[in-house]
Design a protein around this motif. Structure first.
Motif, PDB file in Angstrom:
ATOM      1  N   MET A 152       0.829  -1.199   0.000  1.00 48.32           N
ATOM      2  CA  MET A 152       0.000   0.000   0.000  1.00 48.32           C
ATOM      3  C   MET A 152       0.871   1.260   0.000  1.00 48.32           C
ATOM      4  O   MET A 152       0.544   2.250  -0.672  1.00 48.32           O
ATOM      5  CB  MET A 152      -0.913  -0.001   1.236  1.00 48.32           C
ATOM      6  CG  MET A 152      -2.046  -1.003   1.156  1.00 48.32           C
ATOM      7  SD  MET A 152      -3.154  -0.655  -0.227  1.00 48.32           S
ATOM      8  CE  MET A 152      -3.700   0.985   0.181  1.00 48.32           C
ATOM      9  N   LEU A 155       2.063   1.711  -3.522  1.00 45.89           N
ATOM     10  CA  LEU A 155       0.992   2.232  -4.380  1.00 45.89           C
ATOM     11  C   LEU A 155       0.724   3.710  -4.104  1.00 45.89           C
ATOM     12  O   LEU A 155       0.442   4.484  -5.023  1.00 45.89           O
ATOM     13  CB  LEU A 155      -0.279   1.405  -4.185  1.00 45.89           C
ATOM     14  CG  LEU A 155      -0.273   0.009  -4.824  1.00 45.89           C
ATOM     15  CD1 LEU A 155      -1.498  -0.772  -4.396  1.00 45.89           C
ATOM     16  CD2 LEU A 155      -0.228   0.120  -6.346  1.00 45.89           C
ATOM     17  N   ASP A 156       0.788   4.099  -2.822  1.00 49.16           N
ATOM     18  CA  ASP A 156       0.604   5.516  -2.496  1.00 49.16           C
ATOM     19  C   ASP A 156       1.695   6.372  -3.139  1.00 49.16           C
ATOM     20  O   ASP A 156       1.418   7.482  -3.644  1.00 49.16           O
ATOM     21  CB  ASP A 156       0.612   5.709  -0.978  1.00 49.16           C
ATOM     22  CG  ASP A 156      -0.608   5.100  -0.313  1.00 49.16           C
ATOM     23  OD1 ASP A 156      -1.610   4.878  -1.023  1.00 49.16           O
ATOM     24  OD2 ASP A 156      -0.554   4.827   0.912  1.00 49.16           O
ATOM     25  N   GLU A 159       0.882   6.672  -6.812  1.00 48.66           N
ATOM     26  CA  GLU A 159      -0.187   7.640  -7.043  1.00 48.66           C
ATOM     27  C   GLU A 159       0.324   9.070  -6.859  1.00 48.66           C
ATOM     28  O   GLU A 159      -0.087   9.984  -7.583  1.00 48.66           O
ATOM     29  CB  GLU A 159      -1.353   7.368  -6.091  1.00 48.66           C
ATOM     30  CG  GLU A 159      -2.125   6.095  -6.423  1.00 48.66           C
ATOM     31  CD  GLU A 159      -3.343   5.929  -5.540  1.00 48.66           C
ATOM     32  OE1 GLU A 159      -3.526   6.763  -4.628  1.00 48.66           O
ATOM     33  OE2 GLU A 159      -4.100   4.978  -5.760  1.00 48.66           O
ATOM     34  N   ALA A 200     -14.189   5.034  -3.743  1.00 55.55           N
ATOM     35  CA  ALA A 200     -13.161   4.275  -3.031  1.00 55.55           C
ATOM     36  C   ALA A 200     -13.175   4.599  -1.542  1.00 55.55           C
ATOM     37  O   ALA A 200     -13.019   3.711  -0.689  1.00 55.55           O
ATOM     38  CB  ALA A 200     -11.784   4.568  -3.615  1.00 55.55           C
ATOM     39  N   THR A 401      -8.459  -2.820  -1.750  1.00 57.35           N
ATOM     40  CA  THR A 401      -7.889  -1.486  -1.987  1.00 57.35           C
ATOM     41  C   THR A 401      -6.738  -1.540  -2.981  1.00 57.35           C
ATOM     42  O   THR A 401      -6.608  -0.661  -3.851  1.00 57.35           O
ATOM     43  CB  THR A 401      -7.409  -0.891  -0.650  1.00 57.35           C
ATOM     44  OG1 THR A 401      -8.483  -0.905   0.295  1.00 57.35           O
ATOM     45  CG2 THR A 401      -6.932   0.528  -0.831  1.00 57.35           C
ATOM     46  N   SER A 404      -8.232  -1.936  -6.481  1.00 55.37           N
ATOM     47  CA  SER A 404      -8.778  -0.687  -7.024  1.00 55.37           C
ATOM     48  C   SER A 404      -7.673   0.333  -7.303  1.00 55.37           C
ATOM     49  O   SER A 404      -7.698   1.045  -8.321  1.00 55.37           O
ATOM     50  CB  SER A 404      -9.805  -0.106  -6.058  1.00 55.37           C
ATOM     51  OG  SER A 404      -9.206   0.191  -4.809  1.00 55.37           O
ATOM     52  N   SER A 405      -6.663   0.396  -6.397  1.00 56.59           N
ATOM     53  CA  SER A 405      -5.561   1.341  -6.611  1.00 56.59           C
ATOM     54  C   SER A 405      -4.751   0.974  -7.851  1.00 56.59           C
ATOM     55  O   SER A 405      -4.345   1.861  -8.618  1.00 56.59           O
ATOM     56  CB  SER A 405      -4.648   1.368  -5.383  1.00 56.59           C
ATOM     57  OG  SER A 405      -5.342   1.812  -4.239  1.00 56.59           O
ATOM     58  N   THR A 406      -4.537  -0.329  -8.057  1.00 57.13           N
ATOM     59  CA  THR A 406      -3.796  -0.766  -9.246  1.00 57.13           C
ATOM     60  C   THR A 406      -4.556  -0.421 -10.520  1.00 57.13           C
ATOM     61  O   THR A 406      -3.976   0.075 -11.508  1.00 57.13           O
ATOM     62  CB  THR A 406      -3.533  -2.272  -9.180  1.00 57.13           C
ATOM     63  OG1 THR A 406      -2.863  -2.586  -7.949  1.00 57.13           O
ATOM     64  CG2 THR A 406      -2.665  -2.726 -10.341  1.00 57.13           C
ATOM     65  N   ARG A 408      -6.767   1.943 -10.838  1.00 56.87           N
ATOM     66  CA  ARG A 408      -6.767   3.387 -10.989  1.00 56.87           C
ATOM     67  C   ARG A 408      -5.413   3.885 -11.505  1.00 56.87           C
ATOM     68  O   ARG A 408      -5.344   4.758 -12.385  1.00 56.87           O
ATOM     69  CB  ARG A 408      -7.104   4.043  -9.653  1.00 56.87           C
ATOM     70  CG  ARG A 408      -7.322   5.547  -9.754  1.00 56.87           C
ATOM     71  CD  ARG A 408      -8.005   6.092  -8.505  1.00 56.87           C
ATOM     72  NE  ARG A 408      -7.272   5.786  -7.293  1.00 56.87           N
ATOM     73  CZ  ARG A 408      -7.659   4.904  -6.372  1.00 56.87           C
ATOM     74  NH1 ARG A 408      -8.786   4.214  -6.551  1.00 56.87           N
ATOM     75  NH2 ARG A 408      -6.948   4.682  -5.287  1.00 56.87           N
TER      76      ARG A 408
END
Length: 424
Positions: A152, A155-156, A159, A200, A401, A404-406, A408
């Motif tokens: 996570m 991924l943050d 983003e 989300a 999460t 969905s983050s991947t 996005r």
């Protein structure tokens, strides 16, 4: 409230001696199975009876003005106690609580008189093995959770980098000399991105349902101002918190696991939970319960570094247990004889006439001590299973999460690739 080393609680007061028609000062003490009143002058037990022999406990008045506490024993023997400190209401609540719990489990008084059963030991070994396997599984789940947390964080960062790239592309697409501000197609894209972010956030808000599951609940006497105002209530041990409630199930206080600073164990039946604050008084609750040993086995696992055993607990546990040679030897022998009388065994049986089946029936498969140990181990297993379930639910939420983050991030990278191609 004064305290004897070998007793759960003791209170200064007076006892009415009916033969001499006078009151004698002393101390009323409560042990696991007994109630005693000891004289201050002679140090003799003026009254001593078992909790299981009590028929009634009442608050009455002597001569219409003297408030007393009366205990009616089997054989219509009535004991009068007065001048109890801090007050008779607290003494009444404590005695009634332990008396009622003793009525629900009368066989525990002769627990030490029963032999150990091989079947019970086998069950304990099986449960201990399952507990070790479940603990290993919990460690593995914890490591997996740390890996998910690292994912996570990655991924943050992705983003964040995509956000910086989006700003750079926006500056390239909308130069300072453009007279109409943002282009129309970019405004639509930003609106869609905001809607996806709201969706989300709403999905993440519904997580954490397993944190409110109850592991165990025990009736207890609760006090928030010391030992002078013990009132009936209950203690709820949840997966991630502790709750103190009154008799009507109204919440008195909710302790999150991270908010609990220490749990002090005064004796196997009494603990105090404290939450410290800076600049305002601490929040502390004192809890007394006959079933506290069941909750302690769970608290020791959940709050390992926060459980503190006081000197009172050490003195209580170092006191010799009731034995035929000790102070409660007669009570122990009486309980053993009562247990033997309740077991249907022929009074006179010639030697050699007991069949193997009869001998097997007369020997208990699981003793009371082993049953109590099994109960505590099963409570620990339940705690471990609920924590594993909570961790798995958290993993599911994190995976959702991450998914969905991947998606996005992939969508943003595809859009930015197209925008860069248009700029080229």
């Amino acid at each position: 409230m004064s305290r004897n080393i070998s007793s759960i609680h003791s209170w200064p007061g007076s006892y009415y001696i009916s033969n001499d028609k006078r009151w004698e000062n002393g101390a009323l003490s409560l042990t696991k199975t007994m109630v005693r009143f000891t004289s201050d002058q002679t140090k003799e037990n003026l009254a001593s009876f078992r909790l299981s022999n009590i028929i009634q406990i009442k608050m009455e008045s002597s001569s219409f003005i003297f408030s007393t506490l009366t205990v009616l024993e089997q054989g219509n023997v009535k004991h009068w106690f007065g001048s109890l400190k801090p007050n008779r209401v607290v003494v009444y609540n404590v005695l009634e609580h332990f008396w009622r719990e003793r009525l629900l489990s009368p066989s525990s008084e002769i627990k030490g008189a029963e032999p150990q059963g091989t079947k019970g030991r086998e069950l304990i070994n099986l449960v201990a093995g399952a507990q070790r396997r479940l603990e290993d599984t919990g460690i593995v789940l914890h490591h997996q959770g740390e890996q998910f947390d690292n994912m996570m964080q990655g991924l943050d960062k992705i983003e964040s980098d995509l956000g910086i790239a989006d700003k750079c592309l926006s500056q390239l697409e909308s130069p300072s000399w453009w007279p109409f501000g943002k282009v129309p197609w970019k405004m639509q894209q930003e609106a869609k991105a905001e809607d996806a972010a709201r969706a989300a956030a709403a999905a993440a808000a519904g997580s954490g349902s397993g944190r409110n599951k109850v592991i165990t609940s025990i009736p207890a006497l609760v006090s928030s101002g010391g030992e002078s105002d013990l009132k009936p209530g209950c203690l709820l041990v949840l997966v991630s918190s502790l709750e103190v409630r009154d008799t009507s199930c109204q919440l008195l206080h909710h302790f999150e696991r991270k908010e609990v600073d220490d749990i002090r164990v005064h004796n196997p039946y009494e603990i105090s939970v404290r939450q410290r604050f800076i600049g305002k008084p601490d929040i502390s609750y004192r809890l007394l319960s006959a079933k506290m040993p069941e909750a302690l086995s769970v608290l020791e696992m959940q709050y390992k570094k926060k459980v503190e055993y006081t000197s009172e607990f050490t003195a209580f546990m170092s006191t010799p247990a009731a034995s035929p040679c000790g102070a409660e030897g007669s009570i122990w022998t009486e309980g053993l004889q009562q247990h033997c009388q309740e077991t249907e065994v022929p009074v006179e049986v010639p030697a050699g006439e007991l069949s193997q089946l009869q001998v097997h029936v007369l020997q208990p498969a699981v003793s009371q001590a082993e049953a109590q140990e099994l109960r505590q181990m099963l409570m620990q297993l339940k705690n471990l299973a609920l924590e594993a379930e909570t961790e798995l639910e958290r993993h599911d939420d994190v995976l959702a999460t991450v998914d969905s983050s991947t998606d996005r991030a992939t969508m943003h990278m595809d859009k930015q690739t197209c925008r860069m191609k248009r700029l080229l």
